[in-house]
Design an enzyme around this catalytic site. Structure first.
Site, PDB file in Angstrom:
ATOM      1  N   GLU A   1      68.780  57.338  91.772  1.00 55.61           N
ATOM      2  CA  GLU A   1      67.812  58.240  92.406  1.00 55.61           C
ATOM      3  C   GLU A   1      67.619  58.014  93.905  1.00 55.61           C
ATOM      4  OE1 GLU A   1      64.351  57.877  89.858  1.00 55.61           O
ATOM      5  OE2 GLU A   1      65.346  58.923  88.225  1.00 55.61           O
TER       6      GLU A   1
ATOM      7  N   ASN B   1      73.601  57.638  90.371  1.00 56.82           N
ATOM      8  CA  ASN B   1      72.992  58.472  89.338  1.00 56.82           C
ATOM      9  C   ASN B   1      71.732  59.120  89.909  1.00 56.82           C
ATOM     10  OD1 ASN B   1      72.900  59.050  86.408  1.00 56.82           O
ATOM     11  ND2 ASN B   1      71.094  57.712  86.316  1.00 56.82           N
TER      12      ASN B   1
ATOM     13  N   HIS C   1      67.630  65.699  82.961  1.00 55.79           N
ATOM     14  CA  HIS C   1      66.331  65.845  82.281  1.00 55.79           C
ATOM     15  C   HIS C   1      65.917  67.298  82.480  1.00 55.79           C
ATOM     16  CE1 HIS C   1      65.975  61.646  81.366  1.00 55.79           C
ATOM     17  NE2 HIS C   1      66.239  61.333  82.610  1.00 55.79           N
TER      18      HIS C   1
ATOM     19  N   GLU D   1      71.585  61.269  81.067  1.00 57.12           N
ATOM     20  CA  GLU D   1      70.247  61.117  80.480  1.00 57.12           C
ATOM     21  C   GLU D   1      69.747  62.439  79.900  1.00 57.12           C
ATOM     22  OE1 GLU D   1      67.537  59.127  83.195  1.00 57.12           O
ATOM     23  OE2 GLU D   1      69.114  57.811  83.943  1.00 57.12           O
TER      24      GLU D   1
ATOM     25  N   ASP E   1      68.102  65.341  78.189  1.00 57.99           N
ATOM     26  CA  ASP E   1      67.098  65.807  77.232  1.00 57.99           C
ATOM     27  C   ASP E   1      66.629  67.183  77.694  1.00 57.99           C
ATOM     28  OD1 ASP E   1      65.340  64.936  79.315  1.00 57.99           O
ATOM     29  OD2 ASP E   1      64.700  63.164  78.186  1.00 57.99           O
TER      30      ASP E   1
END
Ligand code: XIL
Length: 445
Positions: free
Chosen positions: A157, A198, A234, A262, A264
């Site tokens: 990040e 990432n 996300h 990641e 979702d």
């Protein structure tokens, strides 16, 4: 890909058994996701919590996924809460579990602004001290797992939404080149690990992903060790970026690997069948985008069950973001992932019964049996099984259960004999165990 499969036959046999009653299944049950992914040379991974890797959670994690990411266990605040005092227990447990089950591990994460120990964030450091802290941390953690991890999320990040650098401990103290320094230190500590940057909100083509693109392009040009970019993904229901595949492709065209790290897809609660169907379609869209690009190595979901998802805590009122519900029943999203990986698509018709261990402790456990009907219904039911390792029922609810020797016979309570088409009934029990607690085959009658 380090994903040789060993020692799984028992887990595959006993876990998540669903027996059919009524109409024959439209198709044989799908192969586990990991087998489908292996056949396409793709990763299908999940974030995990080490302490939960027993019972049904552990069985599904081992059976369905060919890669694991520790959800929190490898973060700096987890591994070195006090300066010089290390706690590797959960990280080790996850790596050992992965190796026992022929799974690769994605190390997550080394250099980040969040979940750092307070001694680090509250300290006052000179530039030289801060650099030393960062490179020592990388050397220690990457070195500990040298040769055992497939991948590291080295920097997490680094960008703001507008594509400027995030003002963090690292950026403010060391300048933008902290990223190159971190990658170089990670390469030195484990030359065989693939090194990634990432970030989130970099799934589509936008200001943030373009900043990431420009960064990794220049790192490559400078000869800084960088192997891939991680797109966290996300996502919010209804908001899968239309440019996802195009964006993956532009990173691939730089000669980099891309991973969806990641995934979702959250929704406003409560969920309903329309939202879950839309979620399935969107999971499939994301999977398809990765499958379509050769250098997209695969997709990791950020928790495979809604009972182990960060969403409800972080985004109050939202949830249901993962492929399995809170009781470990696969949701439409699970079938969509299977389909995108080349699996069969038609859910079976009939009534199925699923046995799961929802909670296990020394000497005892809570089990759950769930009957689902689709294209069929029941007016009354019985569920029978044999405890294979001396387990002894102590209590049951929402069913009348008796145990004689190893044979357990349950029948519906007065109020839950009816299972409508499209509906389900669940009952629970407590039992004792010792030695081992294998999952039995349950027959529905
Ligand atoms: C999350 C974990 O899932 C939570 O348990 C924890 O409380 C906060 O962090 N981006 C990341 C992950 O890179 O490390 C975050 O994980 C989710 C967002």
């Amino acid at each position: 890909m380090r994903s040789l499969r060993t020692g799984l036959s028992l887990a595959s046999l006993v876990s998540g058994l669903a027996l059919l009653l009524g109409a024959p299944p439209a198709q044989a049950a799908d192969a586990p996701l990991r087998d489908l992914a292996d056949a396409k040379s793709k990763v299908i991974g999940t974030a995990v919590t080490g302490s939960k890797l027993t019972g049904t959670y552990g069985e599904i994690a081992a059976r369905e996924f060919n890669a694991l990411t520790p959800g929190n266990a490898m973060k700096w605040g987890s591994v070195e809460p006090t300066r010089g005092t290390f706690n590797w227990a959960e990280a080790d447990q996850i790596v050992n579990f992965a190796e026992a089950n022929g799974q690769q591990v994605r190390g997550h994460t080394l250099v980040w602004h969040s979940q750092n120990p307070s001694w680090l964030t509250n300290g006052t450091w000179t530039t030289a001290e801060l650099r030393q802290l960062m490179t020592d941390h990388i050397a220690t953690e990457v070195g500990r797992y040298k040769g055992r991890l497939e991948t590291w999320d080295v920097v997490n990040e680094p960008f703001n939404e507008d594509g400027t650098y995030r003002q963090t401990l690292w950026y403010n103290g060391l300048g933008a080149d902290y990223i190159a320094e971190a990658l170089t230190a990670a390469r030195a500590a484990d030359p065989s690990a693939k090194l990634y940057i990432n970030d989130y909100n970099v799934e589509g083509v936008n200001a943030k992903s373009t900043a990431l693109y420009n960064l990794v392009k220049s790192l490559k040009e400078r000869g800084v060790p960088i192997d891939g970019v991680g797109l966290q993904a996300h996502l919010i229901l209804g908001q899968v970026p239309a440019t996802l595949q195009q964006n993956i492709q532009r990173f691939a065209d730089l000669g980099l690997d891309v991973a969806i790290t990641e995934l979702d897809i959250r929704m406003n609660l409560p969920s309903d069948s329309a939202k879950l169907a839309q979620q399935a379609a969107e999971y499939k869209q994301v999977m398809n985008a990765c499958v379509a690009v050769a250098r997209c190595v695969g997709v990791t979901v950020w928790g495979f069950t809604d009972s182990d998802s960060w969403i409800p805590d972080t985004f109050p009122g939202q949830g249901a973001a993962t492929p399995y519900d809170e009781n470990f029943a696969p949701k439409p999203a699970y079938h969509a992932i299977a389909e995108a990986l080349g699996g069969t698509t038609t859910p079976p018709t009939g009534c199925t019964v699923t046995y799961s261990v929802v909670h296990q402790w020394n000497g005892g456990f809570t089990g759950q049996v769930r009957i689902d009907c689709s294209g069929a219904s029941l007016a009354s039911w019985k569920a029978n099984w044999t405890f294979g390792a001396g387990q002894q029922l102590t209590q049951a609810w929402n069913a009348n259960c008796t145990q004689s020797g190893s044979a357990v016979n349950c029948s519906n309570a007065s109020y839950n004999g009816t299972v409508p088409d499209g509906g389900s009934v669940t009952f629970g029990f407590n039992a004792s165990w010792s030695g081992s607690n294998p999952v039995p085959v349950v027959t529905l009658g």
